[in-house]
Design an enzyme around this catalytic site. Structure first.
Site, PDB file in Angstrom:
ATOM      1  N   LEU A   1       0.848  -1.202   0.000  1.00  0.00           N
ATOM      2  CA  LEU A   1       0.000   0.000   0.000  1.00  0.00           C
ATOM      3  C   LEU A   1       0.887   1.258   0.000  1.00  0.00           C
ATOM      4  CD1 LEU A   1      -2.579  -1.214   2.689  1.00  0.00           C
ATOM      5  CD2 LEU A   1      -2.935  -1.122   0.219  1.00  0.00           C
TER       6      LEU A   1
ATOM      7  N   CYS B   1       3.847   7.755  -3.630  1.00  0.00           N
ATOM      8  CA  CYS B   1       4.540   8.486  -2.559  1.00  0.00           C
ATOM      9  C   CYS B   1       5.402   7.560  -1.696  1.00  0.00           C
ATOM     10  CB  CYS B   1       3.512   9.215  -1.700  1.00  0.00           C
ATOM     11  SG  CYS B   1       4.188   9.901  -0.191  1.00  0.00           S
TER      12      CYS B   1
ATOM     13  N   GLY C   1      14.764  18.645 -17.201  1.00  0.00           N
ATOM     14  CA  GLY C   1      13.731  19.321 -16.404  1.00  0.00           C
ATOM     15  C   GLY C   1      14.249  19.748 -15.041  1.00  0.00           C
ATOM     16  N   ALA C   2      14.257  21.077 -14.801  1.00  0.00           N
ATOM     17  CA  ALA C   2      14.725  21.610 -13.512  1.00  0.00           C
ATOM     18  C   ALA C   2      13.548  21.849 -12.588  1.00  0.00           C
ATOM     19  CB  ALA C   2      15.506  22.895 -13.721  1.00  0.00           C
TER      20      ALA C   2
ATOM     21  N   VAL D   1      10.926  19.910  -9.446  1.00  0.00           N
ATOM     22  CA  VAL D   1      11.169  19.353  -8.110  1.00  0.00           C
ATOM     23  C   VAL D   1      11.920  18.021  -8.183  1.00  0.00           C
ATOM     24  CG1 VAL D   1      10.047  18.826  -5.949  1.00  0.00           C
ATOM     25  CG2 VAL D   1       8.963  20.362  -7.523  1.00  0.00           C
TER      26      VAL D   1
ATOM     27  N   GLU E   1      17.115  22.516 -18.957  1.00  0.00           N
ATOM     28  CA  GLU E   1      15.780  23.064 -18.657  1.00  0.00           C
ATOM     29  C   GLU E   1      15.287  23.925 -19.817  1.00  0.00           C
ATOM     30  OE1 GLU E   1      13.189  22.984 -16.368  1.00  0.00           O
ATOM     31  OE2 GLU E   1      12.332  24.541 -17.626  1.00  0.00           O
TER      32      GLU E   1
ATOM     33  N   ALA F   1      12.524  14.217 -16.096  1.00  0.00           N
ATOM     34  CA  ALA F   1      11.706  14.768 -15.000  1.00  0.00           C
ATOM     35  C   ALA F   1      10.983  15.997 -15.526  1.00  0.00           C
ATOM     36  CB  ALA F   1      12.591  15.115 -13.808  1.00  0.00           C
TER      37      ALA F   1
ATOM     38  N   ALA G   1       1.362  15.142  -2.356  1.00  0.00           N
ATOM     39  CA  ALA G   1       0.770  14.144  -1.472  1.00  0.00           C
ATOM     40  C   ALA G   1      -0.169  14.796  -0.452  1.00  0.00           C
ATOM     41  CB  ALA G   1       1.871  13.385  -0.747  1.00  0.00           C
TER      42      ALA G   1
ATOM     43  N   HIS H   1      14.937  31.089  21.217  1.00  0.00           N
ATOM     44  CA  HIS H   1      16.288  31.377  20.748  1.00  0.00           C
ATOM     45  C   HIS H   1      17.223  30.297  21.274  1.00  0.00           C
ATOM     46  CE1 HIS H   1      19.845  33.588  19.600  1.00  0.00           C
ATOM     47  NE2 HIS H   1      20.327  33.365  20.808  1.00  0.00           N
TER      48      HIS H   1
HETATM   49  P1  NAI Z   1       7.841  19.844 -12.769  1.00  0.00           P
HETATM   50  O1  NAI Z   1       6.613  20.251 -13.485  1.00  0.00           O
HETATM   51  O2  NAI Z   1       8.090  20.307 -11.372  1.00  0.00           O
HETATM   52  O3  NAI Z   1       9.126  20.299 -13.639  1.00  0.00           O
HETATM   53  C1  NAI Z   1       9.325  19.880 -14.974  1.00  0.00           C
HETATM   54  C2  NAI Z   1      10.345  20.781 -15.647  1.00  0.00           C
HETATM   55  O4  NAI Z   1      10.691  20.218 -16.920  1.00  0.00           O
HETATM   56  C3  NAI Z   1       9.828  22.178 -15.919  1.00  0.00           C
HETATM   57  O5  NAI Z   1      10.749  23.110 -15.396  1.00  0.00           O
HETATM   58  C4  NAI Z   1       9.736  22.246 -17.451  1.00  0.00           C
HETATM   59  O6  NAI Z   1       9.961  23.537 -17.968  1.00  0.00           O
HETATM   60  C5  NAI Z   1      10.842  21.260 -17.863  1.00  0.00           C
HETATM   61  N1  NAI Z   1      10.703  20.705 -19.232  1.00  0.00           N
HETATM   62  C6  NAI Z   1       9.567  20.232 -19.806  1.00  0.00           C
HETATM   63  N2  NAI Z   1       9.829  19.773 -21.059  1.00  0.00           N
HETATM   64  C7  NAI Z   1      11.161  19.944 -21.281  1.00  0.00           C
HETATM   65  C8  NAI Z   1      12.048  19.674 -22.391  1.00  0.00           C
HETATM   66  N3  NAI Z   1      11.627  19.116 -23.542  1.00  0.00           N
HETATM   67  N4  NAI Z   1      13.359  19.991 -22.275  1.00  0.00           N
HETATM   68  C9  NAI Z   1      13.820  20.554 -21.120  1.00  0.00           C
HETATM   69  N5  NAI Z   1      13.026  20.823 -20.058  1.00  0.00           N
HETATM   70  C10 NAI Z   1      11.716  20.527 -20.122  1.00  0.00           C
HETATM   71  O7  NAI Z   1       7.851  18.236 -12.888  1.00  0.00           O
HETATM   72  P2  NAI Z   1       8.622  17.113 -12.069  1.00  0.00           P
HETATM   73  O8  NAI Z   1       9.868  17.627 -11.433  1.00  0.00           O
HETATM   74  O9  NAI Z   1       8.725  15.981 -13.036  1.00  0.00           O
HETATM   75  O10 NAI Z   1       7.611  16.758 -10.917  1.00  0.00           O
HETATM   76  C11 NAI Z   1       6.340  16.187 -11.222  1.00  0.00           C
HETATM   77  C12 NAI Z   1       5.344  16.445 -10.119  1.00  0.00           C
HETATM   78  O11 NAI Z   1       5.699  15.748  -8.958  1.00  0.00           O
HETATM   79  C13 NAI Z   1       5.242  17.917  -9.762  1.00  0.00           C
HETATM   80  O12 NAI Z   1       3.892  18.285  -9.726  1.00  0.00           O
HETATM   81  C14 NAI Z   1       5.852  18.007  -8.398  1.00  0.00           C
HETATM   82  O13 NAI Z   1       5.220  18.995  -7.614  1.00  0.00           O
HETATM   83  C15 NAI Z   1       5.640  16.599  -7.829  1.00  0.00           C
HETATM   84  N6  NAI Z   1       6.707  16.296  -6.890  1.00  0.00           N
HETATM   85  C16 NAI Z   1       6.739  16.939  -5.691  1.00  0.00           C
HETATM   86  C17 NAI Z   1       7.768  16.732  -4.805  1.00  0.00           C
HETATM   87  C18 NAI Z   1       7.791  17.502  -3.533  1.00  0.00           C
HETATM   88  O14 NAI Z   1       6.766  18.040  -3.160  1.00  0.00           O
HETATM   89  N7  NAI Z   1       8.930  17.624  -2.869  1.00  0.00           N
HETATM   90  C19 NAI Z   1       8.850  15.791  -5.093  1.00  0.00           C
HETATM   91  C20 NAI Z   1       8.743  15.197  -6.375  1.00  0.00           C
HETATM   92  C21 NAI Z   1       7.692  15.442  -7.224  1.00  0.00           C
END
Ligand code: NAI
Length: 462
Positions: free
Chosen positions: A38, A42, A176-177, A179, A199, A266, A317, A441
């Protein structure tokens, strides 16, 4: 077959939290899950395993960079990658078993297998069709694909494969830069990989406060990550052990190629609804494949609800958890509610990055008059002692009423500190309310108070 009040499809943070709340509210509840464990993405292949690797690799970074400064001499630890993966798997197993325990404790039936919805009031799992008054779709998301890029989860990987690599790659290219790219890029950079992030946009972490974006990128560069910005990846070519990443620079359309041992794709995630039979059922989807829901999370088919990554909103999540609790209350005839204006976002790098509410850009776009209170962690005693003085807290408050509208933190413990702001915002607090609250503090939280003070007559330590 047993008949239920609620059947939830998907046991990620949205689904399992919803199941517990349904059971607490006296509803006869079942959860459908096809994985062997389960917890969904996440717990199995997302938040939890990545945090284990971030934690372990951060310890290595501390040993290599800060131990000697504190008088802790000796050889830095070497990386036993197999053991690190075993530690990560152990963390995952403990957490997924924990969820299984919670299901039993709350008398939620686990219907093992992949579910589909042959009609309203029916959920099919394997050959069994279960009757239920309500169905909640909580099937989450999957990595989106990129044209020209084929993943094999060994050389060209999504985040799932990146948590299981055979060895630490010498050269890692991250596409992809966002998260995922920056968290996992940080892990491998700390473990010794040469990490290049490609990116498409001109700034990292889209949608985040611009000042945080700049500071974050500067700090990551200092840590050794390389960035190629404004670059659209066209395709990858992979052999069994290596890959080439072809990209085009947006400014002049010039074409370039990078060599990599591993490529992490990513570039975002998309809703996962495969096999549910939503077409036949007539559930409306948006153009982006999200399940459309009303205010009570009900779809256009009465008795069928959806929450989490399959619907609109940030794919987080905790957003799914909130919706899970709220929809349970709706189904039980109560008034579940989610305040979408106060959903924090956290990136678990070092330093951490966290935000809640509006960015300056949002406020400019909406024409709202605002003021800014900013405090650098360099002025925080605890941060200085811990080599954690990089970063700042920035509070945006209404110019006239002083009400907190948004908070942006990059610095030590940002992911925990942000919740002080979340609670304040839930209560409609002003910056002065935070500023007048006594903060222990020496803690990092004093930086939040100082930023609040900076919205008024001024911070003390800057
Ligand atoms: P993201 O949407 O955060 O970032 C994707 C990046 O890829 C963007 O900056 C975009 O401009 C770039 N990109 C897209 N196509 C491209 C290309 N052809 N060439 C170069 N760059 C390109 O997506 P990510 O990092 O895959 O995360 C997916 C989801 O998972 C998000 O909604 C995120 O919030 C969630 N997540 C959250 C975490 C946390 O809360 N710590 C940890 C991991 C994921």
């Amino acid at each position: 077959m047993a008949s239920y009040d609620v059947i939830i499809i998907g046991s990620g943070p949205g689904g399992y939290v919803c199941a517990i709340r349904c059971a607490q509210l006296g509803l006869k509840t079942a959860i459908v899950e096809g994985r062997d464990t389960l917890g969904g993405t996440c717990l199995n292949v997302g938040c939890i395993p990545s945090k284990a690797l971030l934690h372990a690799s951060h310890q290595l970074h501390e040993a290599e960079h800060n131990f000697a400064k504190m008088g802790l001499k000796g050889k830095s630890p070497s990386v036993d990658w197999k053991q690190m993966l075993a530690y990560k798997d152990d963390v995952v197993a403990t957490n997924t078993k924990g969820v299984e325990f919670l299901m039993k404790k709350n008398k939620v039936d686990w219907l093992k297998g992949w579910g589909s919805i042959p009609g309203a009031g029916k959920v099919k799992v394997g050959d069994d069709v279960h009757e239920t008054k309500n169905i909640i779709i909580a099937t989450g998301s999957e990595a989106s694909s990129l044209p020209g890029v084929e993943t094999d989860e060994k050389v060209v990987v999504t985040s799932t494969g990146a948590l299981e690599l055979g060895k630490v790659p010498k050269k890692l290219v991250v596409i992809g830069a966002g998260v995922i790219g920056l968290e996992l890029g940080s892990v491998y950079s700390r473990l010794g990989s040469e990490v290049t992030v490609v990116e498409y946009l001109d700034a990292i972490t889209p949608g985040m406060d611009a000042e945080v974006q700049k500071t974050f990128q500067r700090i990551l560069k200092k840590q050794g990550l390389k960035f190629i910005m404004g670059a659209a990846v066209q395709k990858t070519e992979a052999t069994k052990t290596k890959a080439k990443v072809h990209y085009k620079l947006r400014k002049d359309d010039s074409e370039h190629v990078l060599d990599a041992d591993v490529v992490l794709v990513a570039t975002g995630r998309k809703p996962f609804t495969d096999g549910l039979g939503l077409d036949t059922l007539g559930v409306e989807l948006s153009e982006r494949g999200q399940v459309k829901v009303g205010k009570d999370w009900q779809t256009n088919v009465p008795g069928v609800y959806a929450i989490g990554d399959v619907i609109d909103g940030p794919m987080l999540a905790h957003k799914a958890e909130d919706e899970g609790m709220a929809v349970a209350e709706q189904v039980a005839g109560k008034h579940g509610h989610v305040n979408y204006g106060v959903i924090p976002g956290v990136i678990y790098t070092w330093p951490e990055v966290a935000n809640v509410g509006a960015t300056e850009q949002d406020l400019k776009d909406s024409g709202r008059a605002y003021k800014t209170g900013k405090f650098m962690f360099m002025g925080n005693g605890r941060a200085k002692a811990n080599f954690a003085g990089d970063g700042f807290v920035k509070i945006l408050a209404d110019k006239d009423t002083d009400r907190i509208l948004g908070v942006h933190i990059i610095g030590p413990g940002a992911g925990d500190l942000i919740h002080e702001a979340c609670v304040a915002m839930e209560f409609g607090a002003s910056a002065q309310d935070l500023a007048m609250t006594c903060h222990a503090h020496p803690t990092y939280s004093e930086a939040v108070r100082e930023a609040a003070l900076a919205c008024g007559d001024g911070a003390i330590h800057s």
